[in-house]
Design a protein around this motif. Structure first.
Motif, mmCIF file in Angstrom:
data_model
loop_
_atom_site.group_PDB
_atom_site.id
_atom_site.type_symbol
_atom_site.label_atom_id
_atom_site.label_comp_id
_atom_site.label_asym_id
_atom_site.label_seq_id
_atom_site.Cartn_x
_atom_site.Cartn_y
_atom_site.Cartn_z
ATOM 1 N N LEU A 204 17.587 -24.477 -55.511
ATOM 2 C CA LEU A 204 17.229 -25.745 -54.885
ATOM 3 C C LEU A 204 17.957 -26.908 -55.552
ATOM 4 N N ARG A 205 18.064 -26.850 -56.859
ATOM 5 C CA ARG A 205 18.770 -27.910 -57.598
ATOM 6 C C ARG A 205 20.233 -27.980 -57.147
ATOM 7 N N ASN A 206 20.844 -26.830 -56.935
ATOM 8 C CA ASN A 206 22.241 -26.791 -56.486
ATOM 9 C C ASN A 206 22.389 -27.342 -55.071
ATOM 10 N N TYR A 207 21.393 -27.116 -54.222
ATOM 11 C CA TYR A 207 21.469 -27.618 -52.845
ATOM 12 C C TYR A 207 21.512 -29.140 -52.800
ATOM 13 N N PHE A 208 20.902 -29.794 -53.806
ATOM 14 C CA PHE A 208 20.802 -31.254 -53.799
ATOM 15 C C PHE A 208 21.928 -31.943 -54.580
ATOM 16 N N THR A 209 22.966 -31.211 -54.941
ATOM 17 C CA THR A 209 24.038 -31.798 -55.763
ATOM 18 C C THR A 209 24.816 -32.894 -55.050
ATOM 19 N N ASN A 210 24.769 -32.936 -53.713
ATOM 20 C CA ASN A 210 25.508 -33.968 -52.977
ATOM 21 C C ASN A 210 24.883 -35.357 -53.133
ATOM 22 N N ASP A 211 23.652 -35.418 -53.601
ATOM 23 C CA ASP A 211 22.993 -36.710 -53.785
ATOM 24 C C ASP A 211 22.438 -36.781 -55.209
ATOM 25 N N PRO A 212 23.120 -37.492 -56.115
ATOM 26 C CA PRO A 212 22.679 -37.568 -57.518
ATOM 27 C C PRO A 212 21.325 -38.252 -57.700
ATOM 28 N N LYS A 213 20.840 -38.930 -56.659
ATOM 29 C CA LYS A 213 19.546 -39.598 -56.767
ATOM 30 C C LYS A 213 18.379 -38.622 -56.594
ATOM 31 N N VAL A 214 18.682 -37.416 -56.125
ATOM 32 C CA VAL A 214 17.651 -36.386 -55.969
ATOM 33 C C VAL A 214 17.743 -35.440 -57.156
ATOM 34 N N GLN A 215 16.695 -35.378 -57.953
ATOM 35 C CA GLN A 215 16.717 -34.592 -59.179
ATOM 36 C C GLN A 215 15.483 -33.693 -59.284
ATOM 37 N N ILE A 216 15.704 -32.442 -59.707
ATOM 38 C CA ILE A 216 14.604 -31.553 -60.064
ATOM 39 C C ILE A 216 14.728 -31.328 -61.569
ATOM 40 N N ILE A 217 13.881 -32.001 -62.315
ATOM 41 C CA ILE A 217 13.962 -31.958 -63.773
ATOM 42 C C ILE A 217 12.923 -30.982 -64.319
ATOM 43 N N THR A 218 13.377 -30.042 -65.134
ATOM 44 C CA THR A 218 12.474 -29.077 -65.750
ATOM 45 C C THR A 218 11.859 -29.667 -67.011
ATOM 46 N N LEU A 219 10.551 -29.679 -67.069
ATOM 47 C CA LEU A 219 9.820 -30.115 -68.254
ATOM 48 C C LEU A 219 9.292 -28.854 -68.925
ATOM 49 N N LYS A 220 9.921 -28.465 -70.000
ATOM 50 C CA LYS A 220 9.634 -27.191 -70.648
ATOM 51 C C LYS A 220 8.148 -27.013 -70.941
ATOM 52 N N SER A 221 7.634 -25.860 -70.534
ATOM 53 C CA SER A 221 6.229 -25.468 -70.728
ATOM 54 C C SER A 221 5.251 -26.337 -69.954
#
Length: 230
Positions: A204-221
């Motif tokens: 999913l993160r790769n699908y949104f690479t065309n728009d840098p304003k869309v981010q899926i950030i992993t927060l560990k644990s």
């Protein structure tokens, strides 16, 4: 404009009137209750498309109210309004049958956006003139056709990708706990499902690479912060 029915439960009179008037202006039919007892009565008398519940109520809390509503209607979307956003409270809300939560104080525009998205994602949005898609930055997501697209890119998502994206959208610009996501999509947080989730999040993160304003950030644990900046 939509004509969905909303059960809105809030004991702060000024806030209740402000929110109810704003939702009515947007075309929603609002059934307002100031405690759980009146809320159950209204829910029994009317067909509700979504329930907006304050957690702190004068008789029982919103979580207990949600459990009562769930016995009558297992599928109605429930959104909690709460001054508390700790992981424990969020987990309790999901366990009570909630689909989303919004921390007080909240912006009315964000509340309306969350209501519309939740209605759309759960198949409860009504109104022939309503869009059947969700805008995510420069992308457009269509849950029914399972397509995600932007300029020069269209991707048909897998069932699991759609389910994960639905859950992330319910908490857009907020944290979706990893454990909650695993239980919502797989019903179990075992090691195998956890590794599968990592793979799907990466896709999913790769699908949104065309728009840098869309981010899926992993927060560990903790989980994932799905953000769409302006």
């Amino acid at each position: 404009m939509p004509n969905n029915s909303i059960l809105y439960v809030e004991d702060e009179i000024t806030l209740a009137k402000l929110v109810a008037n704003s939702l009515s202006t947007e075309g929603f039919r609002v059934h307002l209750a100031n405690n759980a007892r009146n809320a159950i009565k209204l829910h029994t008398q009317h067909q509700m498309d979504i329930c907006i519940l304050d957690v702190m109520l004068p008789d029982i809390d919103g979580f207990a109210l949600a459990r009562q509503i769930r016995t009558q209607n297992p599928k109605v979307p429930i959104l909690f309004l709460t001054a508390k956003d700790s992981a424990k409270n969020v987990e309790e809300g999901f366990a009570a049958g909630g689909n989303d939560y919004l921390k007080k104080p909240f912006d009315l525009t964000e509340l309306i956006l969350r209501i519309r998205n939740l209605l759309l994602l759960t198949g409860h949005l009504v109104g022939n003139n309503e869009k059947q898609t969700v805008e995510i930055g420069t992308y457009v997501f269509n849950p029914k056709t399972m397509e995600l697209g932007t300029a020069g890119f269209t991707k048909t998502l897998s069932y699991k990708e759609v389910e994960i994206l639905r859950e992330l959208l319910k908490n857009i610009n907020n944290v979706t706990p990893r454990k909650d996501l695993l239980y919502k999509v797989w019903g179990d947080d075992n090691f195998f499902n956890s590794r599968n989730l990592d793979v799907y999040i990466k896709k999913l993160r790769n699908y949104f690479t065309n728009d840098p304003k869309v981010q899926i950030i992993t927060l560990k644990s903790v989980g994932y912060h799905f953000s769409v900046s302006k």
